[in-house]
Motif scaffolding. Structure first.
Motif, mmCIF file in Angstrom:
data_model
loop_
_atom_site.group_PDB
_atom_site.id
_atom_site.type_symbol
_atom_site.label_atom_id
_atom_site.label_comp_id
_atom_site.label_asym_id
_atom_site.label_seq_id
_atom_site.Cartn_x
_atom_site.Cartn_y
_atom_site.Cartn_z
ATOM 1 N N TYR B 45 -16.781 63.860 38.355
ATOM 2 C CA TYR B 45 -15.572 64.684 38.533
ATOM 3 C C TYR B 45 -14.543 63.982 39.424
ATOM 4 N N SER B 48 -12.830 61.319 37.420
ATOM 5 C CA SER B 48 -11.931 61.805 36.371
ATOM 6 C C SER B 48 -10.818 62.714 36.913
ATOM 7 N N ARG B 50 -10.909 65.832 38.784
ATOM 8 C CA ARG B 50 -10.958 67.288 38.742
ATOM 9 C C ARG B 50 -10.372 67.880 40.020
ATOM 10 N N ASN B 71 -3.333 62.750 38.542
ATOM 11 C CA ASN B 71 -4.091 63.929 38.120
ATOM 12 C C ASN B 71 -4.972 63.575 36.923
ATOM 13 N N ALA B 72 -5.767 64.545 36.498
ATOM 14 C CA ALA B 72 -6.766 64.285 35.457
ATOM 15 C C ALA B 72 -6.125 63.787 34.158
ATOM 16 N N ALA B 73 -4.989 64.397 33.785
ATOM 17 C CA ALA B 73 -4.340 64.020 32.525
ATOM 18 C C ALA B 73 -3.822 62.580 32.590
#
Lengths: 489, 249
Positions: B45, B48, B50, B71-73
């Motif tokens: 997490y 990636s 989270r 951020n995650a995106a």
């Protein structure tokens, strides 16, 4: 996903304070003085050259209204409305009515262009595409442009302002007006009966399938003008019509009252499909200035095997009080209600439906999707009732709520009553939240928080969106994302 | 290539990752094994991106670029992919719609042109065929009503479409029978590439019979406590984690 992407882009470009349709056009209007009394009712009736029976009908309603109390059972909260501080009549100056679109006030056409619904383009579009959309445009209180009349006339369809129908088809208006929503029905409907401004009248003759979808775009444009639309649609034996209603309204500082009445009547084997996309100004971030929407919509499946289907996408208004209903009077008649109600900011929605089973073997279906975000409250209130005669009545209700964030509320209030033991009523309800897990999953695949929310919400409402005619479904999908703007991240 | 240097991370004030360092080179498949609660899923997490996981020290470099501020995106668009242990259901959103939205969001973020529908369909169909994903599954709502095996296969299909440079498989073997395990593993093996690195998180040696790692790391109490070749996994299978858990204390 082009549509979703587009909605996301629009979400970014629009914020609550800069409501896109918040402009005021300056067409001069002719107004009645503020306030309401018998003289004003007579003034409205006289302005429209109405026959004596209709004037009397209005006055009766007005007198009845004086004895009624504003309902307070809905889960909505708003300052008391001073009904003497409102205007009850205003009309654009461009009278007499233009014969064709070239005669329409150019300022008016510009307003429509700002709204993104230019009549000319609609005409061109309609010429190219197989499915045509006829627009009976209501600007403020008086219909000023009607298109495709000739083609409809060929099919024998009557589609005109109700003020015109009073003169051209008095027998139909007299027979059906108030036959579904009587003047005594409820506070707002009774008020509407007294002062209704204008609206659409539709009559589909026996056996006719209306050759195009009928559409009315209307908007509230006059400061302090209560808007009292009156719509009457009659589908005679074996006929079919699909009717679309879509609305936007300019920005206002003061709350605007809207109390429309829509009456639908289907005779034997007839069907009416009525779709609404409602995007009125919901108020600013603190909830100031939005539209109060108190609407009475009811359909009467008067004939055997007839069908009425309501589909609505409700994203606007500060307060929504609206229960499109079906009276299933004819044997084997069918009522449907498909609804998406979205609330954000400080919006308050109390909406749902009533399915009143009177005839034998009647069926109804209710699919309601409520989405709450911000500090809004969203209530589904629905009644399913089988009377004694209603042998084998069947209803299926599915009522789902989706919560976004921690400060909104969703409420489901079903009233289910069977007075005939053979009735089978099913009720399913769920309440869920967009979970952090779902959001993270989508973001891990590359979607932004806004894109992920739009995608999940569009999935949530998919069953209902599929009920809308294509051109409306696209618009509705955009509205859904716009109205959820600012609810994540 | 991913380089994690002296990483410290916590959630809700609780320290989970305690100075973890780890490098996975281009083309390398690294396995992470460790007992429950050693911080393996937290590591996936944190890498990636989270929300809710706070990095209190260290850095994570993806091909030399620090990704901690993204951020995650954004990390996904840079090539980080996480195959979830429990893939999420998205009701009402067809698998096809979801895949296209994700792929085009990533392409847009990298300044690439969005794929046309025919191009996209071609890619999905080819990928689905390889993994034995039936066409009708692509028209169903994402993961809704999918079996455990179908969900994992869908994760691998997404991976093959999104073409990450660094993929994390979090307990991909959990809930799979032998046949499903083989299909999923073959799918992963087909994606092995000199430019792509993998981090395979697992409890059991079994998965590593199918996806054979280049290196095996043992994780305990938020740190890597032992690194070895693939034989290390067999050793763990025989002796358990007892020998290593002590070292981190």
């Amino acid at each position: 996903m082009a549509a979703v992407q587009e909605t996301v882009d629009r979400v970014k470009s629009v914020d609550v304070d800069a409501y896109k349709y918040g402009f005021v056009s300056d067409i001069e209007s002719e107004k009645a003085p503020k306030g309401l009394n018998e003289d004003i009712v007579r003034f409205i009736s006289a302005k429209k050259n109405e026959p004596a029976w209709l004037t009397e009908w209005r006055l009766e309603a007005y007198r009845l209204w004086l004895t009624m109390r504003e309902p307070d059972w809905a889960r909505v909260d708003y300052p008391k409305i001073n009904y003497q501080d409102l205007y009850y009549y205003s009309a654009p100056k461009s009278t007499p009515g233009p014969k064709n679109i070239d005669e329409v006030d150019p300022e008016l056409l510009r307003v429509y262009e700002k709204l993104g619904i230019p009549l000319r383009e609609q005409e061109i579009l309609a010429g190219v595409q197989e499915r045509r959309v006829a627009v009976d445009a209501v600007f403020d209180s008086v219909s000023v442009a009607t298109t495709f009349k000739a083609e409809l006339a060929k099919a024998g369809v009557i589609f005109c302002p109700i003020s015109e129908a009073v003169h051209t088809h008095p027998e139909l208006v007299k027979k059906y007006l108030g036959s579904v929503v009587p003047t005594s029905d409820n506070y707002y409907a009774t008020l509407n009966s007294a002062v209704f401004s204008d609206g659409s009248f539709v009559y589909i003759p026996p056996g006719v399938r209306c050759p195009m979808e009928l559409s009315t775009y209307f908007r509230i444009n006059e400061q302090n003008t209560g808007q009292f639309e009156r719509t009457l649609i009659i589908a005679d034996k074996g006929s079919y019509v699909s009717y679309l209603e879509g609305c936007t309204a300019p920005k206002r500082d003061e709350n605007q009252l809207h109390a429309a009445v829509v009456e639908l009547i289907t005779l034997d084997d007839a069907e009416i499909k009525y779709s609404t996309v409602q995007n009125w100004y919901p108020g600013d971030a603190d909830g100031k200035g939005g539209i109060y929407n108190f609407v009475t919509k009811r359909g009467d499946c008067r004939g055997a095997r007839s069908k009425i289907s309501w589909t609505q996408v409700e994203t606007g208004s500060a307060i929504t009080w609206k229960y499109p209903s079906c009276i299933l009077r004819g044997d084997e008649s069918r009522g449907e209600f498909y609804s998406i109600a979205i609330s954000n900011g400080r919006q308050q929605v109390d909406s749902g439906t009533k399915m009143i089973h009177l005839g034998k073997n009647t069926t109804s279906r209710i699919i309601s999707k409520g989405i709450s975000a911000g500090r809004s409250n969203n209530t589904y209130r629905g009644q399913v009732l089988a009377q004694k005669r209603a042998t084998n009545a069947r209803n299926f209700t599915n009522c789902d709520s989706l919560l976004i964030g921690e400060t909104c509320g969703a409420h489901t209030i079903p009233y289910i009553e069977a007075k005939n033991a053979s009735a089978v009523f099913e009720h399913e309800a769920t309440t869920s939240k967009i979970s952090e897990d779902q959001l993270f999953y989508c973001m891990q695949r590359g979607l932004s928080a806004e894109e992920a929310t739009a995608l999940i919400v569009n999935g949530f409402v998919r069953d209902v969106l599929q009920q809308l005619p294509m051109e409306f479904a696209v618009e509705a999908q955009k509205l859904i994302s716009i109205s959820l703007e600012g609810s994540v991240g | 290539m991913i380089e994690i240097r002296n990483l410290h991370a916590e959630i809700d004030g609780k320290k989970i990752i305690n100075g973890l360092s780890l490098t996975v080179n281009d083309g390398e498949v690294a396995a992470i094994m460790g007992p429950n609660g050693s911080g393996k899923s937290t590591l996936s997490y944190v890498i990636s991106g989270r929300a809710g996981y706070e990095v209190t020290g260290g850095e994570i470099l993806l091909n030399g670029e620090n990704i901690l501020e993204m951020n995650a995106a954004e990390r996904a668009a840079k090539g980080v992919f996480l195959a979830f242990q429990y893939p999420l259901e998205i009701p009402g959103v067809t698998t096809m719609t979801f895949l296209k939205a994700c792929l085009n969001a990533q392409r847009k973020s990298r300044g690439e042109a969005e794929l046309t529908t025919p191009d996209f369909m071609k890619r999905v169909k080819a990928g689905a065929e390889k993994l034995g994903v039936p066409q009708d599954m692509l028209r169903r709502a994402l993961n809704v009503g999918f079996s455990g095996g179908e969900k994992k296969r869908m994760e691998v299909l997404q991976m093959s479409l999104l073409e990450p440079t660094f993929a994390i498989l979090d307990e991909t073997d959990s809930g799979l029978d032998i046949d499903a395990l083989r299909i999923v593993s073959e799918g992963v093996n087909a994606l092995r590439d000199p430019k792509r690195s993998f981090l395979v998180i697992t409890h059991y040696q079994r998965l590593l019979d199918y996806i054979v790692p280049d290196t095996v790391h043992v994780m305990s109490k938020g740190q890597i406590v032992k690194t070895g070749a693939k034989e290390l996994a067999l050793e763990l299978e025989a002796n358990g984690y007892r020998d290593f858990v002590g070292e981190a204390a």
